[in-house]
Design an enzyme around this catalytic site. Structure first.
Site, PDB file in Angstrom:
ATOM      1  N   SER A 145       0.824  -1.285   0.019  1.00  0.00           N
ATOM      2  CA  SER A 145      -0.271  -0.001   0.052  1.00  0.00           C
ATOM      3  C   SER A 145       0.779   1.317   0.073  1.00  0.00           C
ATOM      4  O   SER A 145       1.560   1.375  -0.645  1.00  0.00           O
ATOM      5  CB  SER A 145      -1.071   0.161   1.121  1.00  0.00           C
ATOM      6  N   ARG A 212     -12.214   6.606   9.044  1.00  0.00           N
ATOM      7  CA  ARG A 212     -11.550   5.016   9.284  1.00  0.00           C
ATOM      8  C   ARG A 212     -12.632   3.925   8.593  1.00  0.00           C
ATOM      9  O   ARG A 212     -12.434   3.129   7.858  1.00  0.00           O
ATOM     10  CB  ARG A 212     -11.494   4.987  10.824  1.00  0.00           C
ATOM     11  N   ASP A 307      -8.532  -5.613  -5.272  1.00  0.00           N
ATOM     12  CA  ASP A 307      -8.389  -4.592  -4.356  1.00  0.00           C
ATOM     13  C   ASP A 307      -9.451  -3.290  -4.753  1.00  0.00           C
ATOM     14  O   ASP A 307      -9.440  -3.096  -5.757  1.00  0.00           O
ATOM     15  CB  ASP A 307      -7.024  -3.928  -5.032  1.00  0.00           C
ATOM     16  N   HIS A 340      -7.795  -5.207  -0.607  1.00  0.00           N
ATOM     17  CA  HIS A 340      -6.387  -4.481  -0.434  1.00  0.00           C
ATOM     18  C   HIS A 340      -5.611  -5.038   0.661  1.00  0.00           C
ATOM     19  O   HIS A 340      -4.423  -4.969   0.511  1.00  0.00           O
ATOM     20  CB  HIS A 340      -6.966  -2.943  -0.457  1.00  0.00           C
ATOM     21  N   ASP A 341      -6.366  -5.135   1.943  1.00  0.00           N
ATOM     22  CA  ASP A 341      -5.483  -5.590   2.997  1.00  0.00           C
ATOM     23  C   ASP A 341      -5.052  -7.048   2.864  1.00  0.00           C
ATOM     24  O   ASP A 341      -4.591  -7.543   4.111  1.00  0.00           O
ATOM     25  CB  ASP A 341      -6.132  -5.421   4.441  1.00  0.00           C
TER      26      ASP A 341
END
Length: 368
Positions: A145, A212, A307, A340-341
């Site tokens: 990232s 967040r 992603d 993505h994570d």
């Protein structure tokens, strides 16, 4: 050895890309393994947007790190072989100088008086730290990232001491959708009445928590959310639910937001997301060539097909550009419901670990 700090740029200030200067700069970092006598067995690990220098446990009862599965004796980053350094990024809030740090000129926190900075500035600070630690060469710079952006900048600015790059889930330039999400998150913070122009005493909790929550929607996938939450509800309600039905996805996102405000600074979030937006190594440099064209060292690029933040088409385009300019690039794609994570998820280690291990083991032999 846990978090250490070193004060840099005491005699000569840090010159930022925008021309501003800062002195001194405190850097928080953690190390694993031992620097070799030849001082050339270093691996530099770069964390993502809200990460820290605590990449792995140092002892059994230590707090978990964000990449424990990859770091340690006999693991992918073998600490019997490599000297691993992980820093908290410049502008962050976990041991390195950032907006919440005290401005020596005023005795008050910098807040929004902190100078703007770029990914290039972040790695400039890291370069100074490694020099202070006695590192002469880097086996690889590894990051996912925002960490991948830092790794790419290392290949451009400091290839003279860097042997390879591993970039996970990061494009050569932030795309419009990522920039758009970052804007929404910043606006949530800026529009919180408690933000007070950056001069808050306590966190602007509502805005930062909302930011967040938006971020979490881009870090995962709809497939994972559907599998985990469906339309299930929880017993307790919440004012935010706006009815007696409180969905599990709502509860999950609120929990993520509430816990995040306890560990991260809102001003740092503003500055770091903007640094991501500004990252673009496809833009012409002073010689009118794209900055990435200077990359001449082995470069592993790993894209995640699911992603939602840095789309796979941007990673594929980056790979094609690197090939066109004869960069020695290796490209792999990983499919994961974690999106993505995925590179941070224990369950997905078998998808990433062999790619990273193989790349490191096939680098030209150095005296490590």
């Amino acid at each position: 050895m846990t978090l250490q700090q070193k004060e840099l740029f005491q005699k000569s200030p840090l010159l930022l890309e925008n021309g501003e200067t800062l002195s001194p700069v405190l850097v928080g970092y953690e190390t694993y393994g031992t620097l070799s006598a030849s001082r050339d067995n270093c691996i530099l690990l770069e964390h993502a947007l809200t990460g820290t220098a605590h990449a792995a446990k140092h002892f059994e009862d230590d707090a978990p790190g964000w990449w424990d599965d990859y770091i340690g004796p006999g693991k992918t980053i073998d600490t019997d072989k490599y000297f691993l350094v992980c820093t908290n990024v410049f502008g962050g809030c976990s041991g390195t100088t950032g907006p919440s740090s005290i401005n020596p000129k005023t005795g008050e926190p910098f807040r929004l008086q902190f100078p703007g900075f770029s990914i290039k500035d972040i790695i400039k600070v890291q370069r100074e730290l490694l020099e202070q630690l006695g590192v002469t060469r880097i086996v690889s710079v590894i990051g996912g990232s925002m960490g991948g952006m830092q790794a790419t900048e290392w290949a451009i600015d400091y290839a003279d001491i860097t042997d390879s790059i591993i970039n996970i889930a990061s494009p050569l330039a932030a795309g419009p959708d990522a920039i758009g999400y970052n804007l929404i998150m910043r606006m949530a913070i800026l529009n919180d009445p408690d933000f007070n122009g950056g001069n808050y005493v306590g966190q602007p909790e509502g805005g930062l928590a909302t930011a967040r929550m938006v971020g979490m929607m881009t870090y995962r996938t709809s497939e994972l959310f559907s599998k985990r939450f469906e339309r299930f509800t929880v017993a307790e309600s919440s004012p935010a639910a706006f009815s007696k039905e409180h969905f599990q996805i709502e509860s999950y996102l609120q929990y993520q937001g509430d816990t995040f405000v306890e560990r991260f600074d809102a001003n740092s979030y503003l500055y770091l997301t903007k640094a991501i937006d500004l990252f673009d190594v496809t833009a012409p440099a002073k010689d009118d060539l794209p900055a990435f064209s200077k990359i001449k060292i082995p470069y592993l690029l790993i894209g995640i097909t699911t992603d939602q933040l840095f789309r796979i088409h941007d990673l594929r385009r980056g790979y094609e550009l690197l090939k066109e300019w004869d960069v020695p690039v290796t490209y792999h794609e990983v499919a994961s419901e974690y999106g993505h994570d995925a590179f941070l998820v224990e369950k997905e280690v078998p998808k990433f670990e062999p790619l990273i291990r193989s790349f490191l083991s096939n680098l030209p032999v150095k005296s490590i």
